[in-house]
Write an enzyme that holds these catalytic residues in place. Structure first.
Site, PDB file in Angstrom:
ATOM      1  CG  ASP A 154      -0.502   0.418   2.429  1.00  0.00           C
ATOM      2  OD1 ASP A 154       0.577  -0.496   2.979  1.00  0.00           O
ATOM      3  OD2 ASP A 154      -0.636   1.225   3.343  1.00  0.00           O
ATOM      4  CD  GLU A 156       3.932   1.409   7.248  1.00  0.00           C
ATOM      5  OE1 GLU A 156       4.314   1.834   8.096  1.00  0.00           O
ATOM      6  OE2 GLU A 156       3.757   2.134   6.165  1.00  0.00           O
TER       7      GLU A 156
END
Length: 451
Positions: free
Chosen positions: A92, A156
């Protein structure tokens, strides 16, 4: 780089690495599904899963984590009796911010001036490619000498804790003798670095309300309490005159005794405008690695264009507080919320809401894994010794893993050196750093297996 089989193999694989990073960067995998389609993150997760399967990983799975995102897991068996190493990265990315401010499209990997530009190129899709390169180099030169687990996180950057909660519920999944977190970075290009500490963080949303609705500033201004002005007072209370963070009850005078960060170099790396002073006290390393730091990430208020002459009835802000090692993030969150409530003026109604949280981290550097990494980095970066640095950013998973597996050694390396400008516009990765760190990781796995 001095010729050796591992280095030669990684060098030969760099064109493939660039092509793969191009594919991975193209996914708009921002784990904020109000801004970007969830399908983009799912497509990136499937790309990582397919890459692991191609490399012979077993038990490859898309793990549905409690925050609604997916983490990718796979296991590559090694020789009988070999230690197990967990390799971490995340797919991500941060939002691109102002896409018009990018010199090239943020989701198109573009080579310019010897660097590869694109959102996630360094943080941390490049970390995924780094792990793949290291494993491929070992497979081409006698095989992977350890059992390898890979986990690629899907949220994250949001700090929503999905993988942490999943790991706590399935503690057997990520158990390992050593964990390599590929989400840190060298102190600067060409200086091999392991990150020995991380600041934790907390995200708090603050809402201030004073009126039932906006009022005409000419008719009511001067007596009607302005919610935006109240919020500005609150935010200003979080800093001392020199810019140091001041949260009631939170200590902010710790010192950093490792690698130092010269002020001139920091000004250049941070692109501080001429004549603008740095904030805070102590050394730069003290300020960014050892002390708390508050940042206002956003404010909900009327934009200048189209603004009307109104007293604002409500305003909101999102505040980030970076928490140094030795401070509990949950306690820091309580102190921050209490400070906000205590410093809200005029009896304005204030609400605080925790959005995300991660604990700080401190590694044990006196361990066999660190000795093996020092040797590996010395070979991958001829003439350079491995350095220890802190990092102001937060990787919440580190403390979860340290708690779940207290005997495991945890090392943090990665591609996020200052020129990478992670989280900013025009993020980029140095292909030379990608190559050298991939060599270092491969050599580390070999040396660690033999230790």
């Amino acid at each position: 780089m001095s010729p050796n089989p591992i280095a030669e193999t990684v060098a030969s694989l760099m064109p493939k690495a660039k092509a793969e990073l191009t594919e991975l960067v193209a996914f708009k995998s921002v784990a904020d599904f109000e801004q970007f389609p969830k399908s983009e993150s799912e497509a990136a997760a499937n790309w990582v899963a397919d890459a692991l399967r191609t490399e012979g990983f077993e038990d490859v799975a898309l793990l549905d984590t409690p925050d609604g995102t997916q983490s990718v897991y796979g296991c590559l068996p090694g020789p009988e009796g070999a230690p197990t190493v967990l390799l971490y990265a995340h797919y991500d990315v941060q939002p691109p911010l102002d896409e018009a401010a990018w010199a090239t499209p943020p989701f198109e990997l573009t080579e310019r001036d010897g660097r590869w530009y694109g959102r996630g190129s360094a943080d941390c899709k490049g970390g995924v490619i780094m792990h793949l390169l290291a494993l491929r180099a070992l497979k081409a030169n006698g095989g992977v000498p350890v059992h390898v687990k890979v986990i690629a996180e899907g949220s994250e950057e949001q700090g929503t804790g999905g993988l942490e909660r999943y790991a706590e519920e399935h503690p057997e999944l990520l158990t390992a003798d050593t964990i390599v977190i590929g989400d840190a970075g060298n102190f600067r290009v060409g200086t091999p670095t392991v990150t020995s500490t991380l600041r934790g963080m907390t995200l708090v949303r603050v809402s201030v309300d004073t009126l039932e609705g906006n009022l005409h500033s000419g008719q009511f201004g001067g007596a009607a309490p302005d919610a935006l002005a109240a919020l500005v007072r609150v935010l200003d209370s979080l800093r001392a005159e020199d810019g140091s963070t001041t949260v009631d009850g939170l200590t902010g005078d710790a010192d950093w005794d490792g690698l130092q960060y010269e002020e001139a170099a920091f000004r250049k790396d941070a692109k501080v405008l001429d004549g603008v002073e740095l904030i805070g006290g102590g050394t730069v390393a003290d300020r960014i690695w050892a002390r708390p730091a508050v940042t206002v990430l956003g404010i909900d208020c009327p934009p200048v264009v189209g603004a009307t002459p109104s007293v604002q009835a409500g305003a909101r802000a999102l505040i980030s507080l970076r928490v140094p090692p030795g401070v509990d993030a949950a306690e820091a969150t309580k102190l921050l919320m209490a400070h906000v409530e205590a410093h809200t003026p005029w009896g304005a109604r204030v609400r605080t809401e925790q959005i995300g949280q991660g604990q700080p981290f401190r590694a044990d550097t006196a361990s066999p894994a660190y000795a093996a990494m020092a040797e590996a980095m010395g070979e991958a970066y001829p003439g350079e010794e491995m350095q220890y640095a802190g990092q102001g950013g937060s990787i919440p998973l580190c403390n979860t893993l340290a708690s779940l597996y207290p005997e495991a050694e945890i090392l943090l390396i990665g591609l996020s050196e200052p020129e990478a400008q992670i989280h900013a516009v025009n993020e980029s990765v140095s292909p030379q750093e990608l190559e050298r760190l991939s060599v270092a990781e491969a050599l580390f796995l070999r040396k660690y297996a033999a230790s």
